[in-house]
Design a protein around this motif. Structure first.
Motif, PDB file in Angstrom:
ATOM      1  N   HIS A  15       0.837  -1.212   0.000  1.00  0.00           N
ATOM      2  CA  HIS A  15       0.000   0.000   0.000  1.00  0.00           C
ATOM      3  C   HIS A  15       0.868   1.257   0.000  1.00  0.00           C
TER       4      HIS A  15
ATOM      5  N   ASP B  78      -3.913   3.786   2.397  1.00  0.00           N
ATOM      6  CA  ASP B  78      -3.494   4.002   3.783  1.00  0.00           C
ATOM      7  C   ASP B  78      -2.049   3.608   4.073  1.00  0.00           C
TER       8      ASP B  78
ATOM      9  N   HIS C 225       2.548  -1.240   4.677  1.00  0.00           N
ATOM     10  CA  HIS C 225       1.860   0.054   4.758  1.00  0.00           C
ATOM     11  C   HIS C 225       2.827   1.168   5.183  1.00  0.00           C
TER      12      HIS C 225
ATOM     13  N   HIS D 275      -6.042   0.192  -1.447  1.00  0.00           N
ATOM     14  CA  HIS D 275      -7.454  -0.094  -1.178  1.00  0.00           C
ATOM     15  C   HIS D 275      -8.364   0.708  -2.113  1.00  0.00           C
TER      16      HIS D 275
HETATM   17 FE    FE Z   1      -4.707  -0.937   4.726  1.00  0.00          FE
END
Ligand code: FE
Ligand code: AMP
Ligand code: FE
Ligand code: ZN
Length: 287
Positions: free
Chosen positions: A9, A14, A250, A39
Motif C-alpha cells: 500500500h 493508507d 503500509h 485499497h
Molecule cells: Fe490498509
C-alpha cells in the motif's frame, strides 16, 4: 533467489510511502517484483510505474477491494495486472470512494458524539490526497493523545467492536471478482485467514467465487505461518487455483511490516510470480 512482494500500500490509500518512494524502497531492498495494491483505487499506479522505469524493477498494477460476504464476513479481493482504462472498473472505484466519503462523515459524527474534538478536515489532511481509511482516523486520534497508538485506536474506536465503528464494504466479493476478471486482471483472495481460520467456510466460498472469476489464494501474508500456508496451498491445489503472496506493507502506518520480508522474514518464492505470468500467458493476457 529473487525477492517479490505482491501486496503493498502507498499514500494513494493508507500506506505512508508515496508510490515512487515505495518503488525506490523496493529497489533498495533488492526486490525484483512488487504489486501496488492500494485499497479501492488505482490512483498510485501511474506514479509507481513511472518510477519503475528508471530502476530495474517490475511493478504490477493492482488494487485491493474491500468486500463483505452474504454471511457478513469481510473479504479483501486483490486484482493484479489491472488496466487503468477499464471503464466499469474505474466507475466501481469511484462508487467505492463515494461510499467511503459517506462513511468518513459518519465516523466523525460518532467520534464527536463521544466527546472527541475532531473534524473531517484533520483526517483529510492526514490522508494527504489518498483514499481515506481507518488508519488515517487512527493517526489523528494518536496525534491528539486520545489513544496511545494505532492498535488502541482500533480496539477502542475504529475496529468492528469499537465505539465509532461504521461498516463500509458495499460490494460483494462476487461483484469485485466479476469486474476484475472482466477487466483481464488476475483475481486473488487476500489473506483468507486474517480474521478467522475457518477452513470449511472458505471451502464453501471458493467454488462460487471461482465462477465469478477468482483465480487464486494469497497463501503468504505478512508473517510466516507454515500451518496456514500448508492449508491454503492444499486448498489451492485441490481447486486448481493460483497462489500469491505479499507483506501487506503500509510503511510507517504498520511499522512492524517491512517491504519484501513482512513482520517475520516472510519469503514468497519467486516461482509464485513466474507461475502467475505463465497462467496469464496461457490466457493470452500480458504480464
Ligand atoms: Fe490498509
Ligand atoms: P478501511 O479500509 O478504512 O476499512 O481500513 C482498513 C485498514 O485498516 C486495513 O487495511 C488495515 O490497514 C487497517 N486495520 C484494520 N484493523 C486494524 C487494526 N486492528 N490495527 C491496525 N490497523 C488495522
Ligand atoms: Fe486487506
Ligand atoms: Zn492490504
Amino acid at each position: 533467489m529473487k525477492k517479490i512482494d505482491l501486496h503493498t500500500h502507498s499514500t494513494a490509500s493508507d500506506g505512508k510511502d508515496s508510490p515512487a518512494q515505495l518503488v525506490r524502497q523496493a529497489k533498495e531492498a533488492d526486490i525484483a517484483v512488487i504489486a501496488l495494491t492500494d485499497h479501492d483505487t488505482n490512483a498510485g499506479i501511474p506514479e509507481a510505474c513511472e518510477e519503475a522505469r528508471s530502476h530495474d524493477i517490475i511493478v504490477i498494477p493492482g488494487c485491493e477491494i474491500s468486500t463483505r460476504s452474504n454471511d457478513n464476513r469481510s473479504m479483501h479481493i486483490l486484482g493484479l495486472w489491472i488496466p487503468l482504462d477499464n471503464e466499469p472498473l474505474n466507475n466501481f472505484f469511484q462508487y467505492l470512494n463515494v461510499i467511503r466519503e459517506r462513511r468518513n462523515q459518519r465516523i466523525i459524527t460518532k467520534l464527536q458524539s463521544l466527546g472527541i474534538k475532531i473534524d473531517l478536515g484533520e483526517v483529510i489532511a492526514e490522508a494527504d490526497g489518498g483514499t481515506i481509511g481507518r488508519p488515517h482516523f487512527a493517526n489523528v486520534l494518536v496525534k491528539k493523545g486520545v489513544v496511545k497508538d494505532m492498535s488502541e485506536a482500533f480496539s477502542f474506536y475504529l475496529g468492528h467492536t469499537g465505539k465509532a465503528y461504521v461498516p463500509k464494504e458495499p460490494a460483494s466479493p462476487a461483484t469485485a471478482c466479476d469486474l476484475l476478471a472482466a477487466a483481464g486482471s488476475t483475481v486473488i483472495l487476500a489473506h483468507p485467514f486474517l480474521e478467522h481460520s475457518d477452513v470449511s467456510w472458505l471451502e464453501k466460498q471458493i467454488p462460487s467465487l471461482m465462477q465469478h472469476g477468482l483465480h487464486g489464494l494469497e497463501v503468504w501474508h505478512t508473517r510466516k505461518d507454515p500451518e496456514n500456508e500448508a492449508i491454503l496451498l492444499e486448498l489451492a491445489k485441490r481447486h486448481d487455483m493460483l497462489v500469491s503472496g505479499g507483506t501487506d506493507y503500509h510503511g510507517a502506518n504498520k511499522p512492524e511490516i517491512s517491504l519484501g520480508t513482512g513482520a517475520d522474514d516472510l519469503d514468497v518464492p519467486y516461482s509464485v510470480y513466474e507461475n502467475l505470468c505463465i497462467a496469464r500467458k496461457k490466457r493470452g493476457l500480458p504480464c
